[in-house]
Write a protein that holds these residues in place. Structure first.
Motif, PDB file in Angstrom:
ATOM      1  N   HIS A  89       2.233   3.390  -3.242  1.00  0.00           N
ATOM      2  CA  HIS A  89       1.435   4.346  -4.023  1.00  0.00           C
ATOM      3  C   HIS A  89       1.583   4.126  -5.525  1.00  0.00           C
ATOM      4  O   HIS A  89       1.695   5.088  -6.303  1.00  0.00           O
ATOM      5  CB  HIS A  89       1.801   5.805  -3.651  1.00  0.00           C
ATOM      6  CG  HIS A  89       1.639   6.063  -2.194  1.00  0.00           C
ATOM      7  ND1 HIS A  89       0.416   6.025  -1.561  1.00  0.00           N
ATOM      8  CD2 HIS A  89       2.545   6.330  -1.218  1.00  0.00           C
ATOM      9  CE1 HIS A  89       0.572   6.260  -0.272  1.00  0.00           C
ATOM     10  NE2 HIS A  89       1.856   6.439  -0.044  1.00  0.00           N
TER      11      HIS A  89
ATOM     12  N   GLU B  35      -7.578  -5.601  -4.825  1.00  0.00           N
ATOM     13  CA  GLU B  35      -7.371  -4.446  -3.919  1.00  0.00           C
ATOM     14  C   GLU B  35      -6.197  -3.579  -4.391  1.00  0.00           C
ATOM     15  O   GLU B  35      -6.212  -2.366  -4.215  1.00  0.00           O
ATOM     16  CB  GLU B  35      -7.203  -4.914  -2.462  1.00  0.00           C
ATOM     17  CG  GLU B  35      -5.897  -5.617  -2.112  1.00  0.00           C
ATOM     18  CD  GLU B  35      -5.766  -7.067  -2.624  1.00  0.00           C
ATOM     19  OE1 GLU B  35      -6.721  -7.580  -3.228  1.00  0.00           O
ATOM     20  OE2 GLU B  35      -4.680  -7.663  -2.429  1.00  0.00           O
TER      21      GLU B  35
ATOM     22  N   GLN C 260       0.819  -1.230   0.000  1.00  0.00           N
ATOM     23  CA  GLN C 260       0.000   0.000   0.000  1.00  0.00           C
ATOM     24  C   GLN C 260       0.850   1.277   0.000  1.00  0.00           C
ATOM     25  O   GLN C 260       0.577   2.216  -0.738  1.00  0.00           O
ATOM     26  CB  GLN C 260      -0.921  -0.011   1.201  1.00  0.00           C
ATOM     27  CG  GLN C 260      -2.335   0.279   0.793  1.00  0.00           C
ATOM     28  CD  GLN C 260      -3.263   0.261   1.988  1.00  0.00           C
ATOM     29  OE1 GLN C 260      -2.843   0.074   3.121  1.00  0.00           O
ATOM     30  NE2 GLN C 260      -4.533   0.481   1.714  1.00  0.00           N
TER      31      GLN C 260
ATOM     32  N   ASP D  84       0.635   3.702  -9.197  1.00  0.00           N
ATOM     33  CA  ASP D  84      -0.518   4.132 -10.005  1.00  0.00           C
ATOM     34  C   ASP D  84      -0.490   3.551 -11.420  1.00  0.00           C
ATOM     35  O   ASP D  84      -1.438   3.728 -12.188  1.00  0.00           O
ATOM     36  CB  ASP D  84      -0.633   5.665 -10.046  1.00  0.00           C
ATOM     37  CG  ASP D  84       0.640   6.339 -10.543  1.00  0.00           C
ATOM     38  OD1 ASP D  84       1.364   5.708 -11.334  1.00  0.00           O
ATOM     39  OD2 ASP D  84       0.905   7.486 -10.132  1.00  0.00           O
TER      40      ASP D  84
ATOM     41  N   ARG E  43      -7.041  -0.722  -6.901  1.00  0.00           N
ATOM     42  CA  ARG E  43      -7.854   0.448  -6.507  1.00  0.00           C
ATOM     43  C   ARG E  43      -7.124   1.763  -6.732  1.00  0.00           C
ATOM     44  O   ARG E  43      -7.742   2.758  -7.105  1.00  0.00           O
ATOM     45  CB  ARG E  43      -8.289   0.312  -5.042  1.00  0.00           C
ATOM     46  CG  ARG E  43      -9.591  -0.451  -4.946  1.00  0.00           C
ATOM     47  CD  ARG E  43     -10.155  -0.435  -3.541  1.00  0.00           C
ATOM     48  NE  ARG E  43     -10.576  -1.796  -3.207  1.00  0.00           N
ATOM     49  CZ  ARG E  43     -10.227  -2.460  -2.130  1.00  0.00           C
ATOM     50  NH1 ARG E  43      -9.468  -1.888  -1.218  1.00  0.00           N
ATOM     51  NH2 ARG E  43     -10.649  -3.684  -1.938  1.00  0.00           N
ATOM     52  N   SER E  44      -5.812   1.786  -6.487  1.00  0.00           N
ATOM     53  CA  SER E  44      -5.068   3.056  -6.630  1.00  0.00           C
ATOM     54  C   SER E  44      -4.465   3.205  -8.031  1.00  0.00           C
ATOM     55  O   SER E  44      -3.793   4.190  -8.324  1.00  0.00           O
ATOM     56  CB  SER E  44      -3.937   3.109  -5.602  1.00  0.00           C
ATOM     57  OG  SER E  44      -3.004   2.070  -5.883  1.00  0.00           O
ATOM     58  N   VAL E  45      -4.712   2.224  -8.881  1.00  0.00           N
ATOM     59  CA  VAL E  45      -4.044   2.209 -10.191  1.00  0.00           C
ATOM     60  C   VAL E  45      -4.916   2.898 -11.233  1.00  0.00           C
ATOM     61  O   VAL E  45      -6.121   2.650 -11.316  1.00  0.00           O
ATOM     62  CB  VAL E  45      -3.736   0.744 -10.600  1.00  0.00           C
ATOM     63  CG1 VAL E  45      -3.234   0.666 -12.024  1.00  0.00           C
ATOM     64  CG2 VAL E  45      -2.725   0.140  -9.633  1.00  0.00           C
ATOM     65  N   THR E  46      -4.302   3.780 -12.013  1.00  0.00           N
ATOM     66  CA  THR E  46      -5.061   4.514 -13.026  1.00  0.00           C
ATOM     67  C   THR E  46      -4.680   4.095 -14.442  1.00  0.00           C
ATOM     68  O   THR E  46      -5.370   4.436 -15.398  1.00  0.00           O
ATOM     69  CB  THR E  46      -4.825   6.033 -12.878  1.00  0.00           C
ATOM     70  OG1 THR E  46      -3.418   6.262 -12.832  1.00  0.00           O
ATOM     71  CG2 THR E  46      -5.478   6.572 -11.618  1.00  0.00           C
TER      72      THR E  46
END
Ligand code: SAM
Length: 230
Positions: free
Chosen positions: A88, A111, A85, A90, A114-117
């Motif tokens: 960070h 999970e 986590q 992305d 979730r932070s991946v664009t």
């Protein structure tokens, strides 16, 4: 190939990494891609994940030899389990595997996504499975590339979050690739059609059981679908 001079295939993958991204390269045999991205100043932090000890050790050696151990965390882990986590992350790159293996890696640790664009995926075969997964999971195809290197043809898919609609032909062939209709694209699918036609000829000689008949119809539909896009 080395961390300074990537293969044409990996250089194309690298070209889709946004400046300043935090990248996890999964299946990072030798860690060439993250080393290249950091050395070029495109990114400053990355994770290199590898599930097999030998390639993991090569990646660690490479990162140390390049003096990048503070910027690239090399982890021995199965797929996205390499990502923590606090990293960070992305942007995820997964290159040089089959489409079904890439999808199984993406599905195993939802999970982490979730932070991946952005996902930059380079399947060696069966890109279709990735397009089906993307469609079902709310990812849209931002760009697609098909290229030839050393007599092999590779596809690269760049995904970002969003809805999309794809026809059956676009799921199989890629909407961007149909529109570009590059020489590599025509070559790949012409060869595939020839292959299906050979199988069809063999099936035509076999006894027409319901299974054989179904297979023939499936191949005829595929040939028609692909011919329509060429
Ligand atoms: N990504 C590099 C490239 O494109 O040149 C290396 C490709 S190499 C053919 C595939 C690598 O993925 C191998 O080193 C393999 O051990 C690794 N791999 C396969 N499944 C994996 C998984 N579930 N998690 C992490 N690495 C995996």
């Amino acid at each position: 190939m080395n961390a300074q001079k990537l293969s044409k295939r990996l250089a194309k993958v690298a070209s889709f990494v946004p400046t300043g991204a935090v990248v996890a390269d999964i299946g990072s045999d030798h860690a060439y891609l993250p080393c290249y991205l950091v050395q070029k100043g495109i990114i400053s932090q990355a994770v290199a994940g590898e599930v097999v000890k030998g390639p993991y050790e090569s990646a660690r050696r490479q990162v140390r030899a390049e003096g990048l151990a503070n910027q690239i965390q090399v982890r021995l882990a199965d797929g996205l389990a390499a990502v923590e986590q606090g990293d960070h992350v992305d942007t995820i790159t997964i290159a040089g595997m089959g489409g079904p293996l890439i999808v199984s890696i993406l599905e195993k640790h939802p999970e982490v996504l979730r932070s991946v664009t952005r996902l930059i995926l380079q399947p060696n075969i069966h890109a279709k499975v990735i397009r089906q997964w993307a469609l079902a999971q709310g990812w849209a195809i931002l760009d697609e590339v098909i290229l030839e290197e050393d007599d092999k043809i590779y596809e690269i898919l760049v995904l970002q979050r969003g809805a999309m609609f794809l026809t059956d032909a676009e799921i199989l062939l890629g909407s961007h690739l149909i529109a570009q209709r590059s020489a590599a694209f025509v070559q790949k699918w012409t060869k595939e059609i020839e292959n299906w036609q050979r199988i069809l000829q063999d099936l035509n000689k076999a006894e027409a059981t319901p299974d054989i008949q179904a297979k023939r119809e499936e191949l005829q539909q595929l040939i028609q679908l692909v011919e329509g896009a060429l």
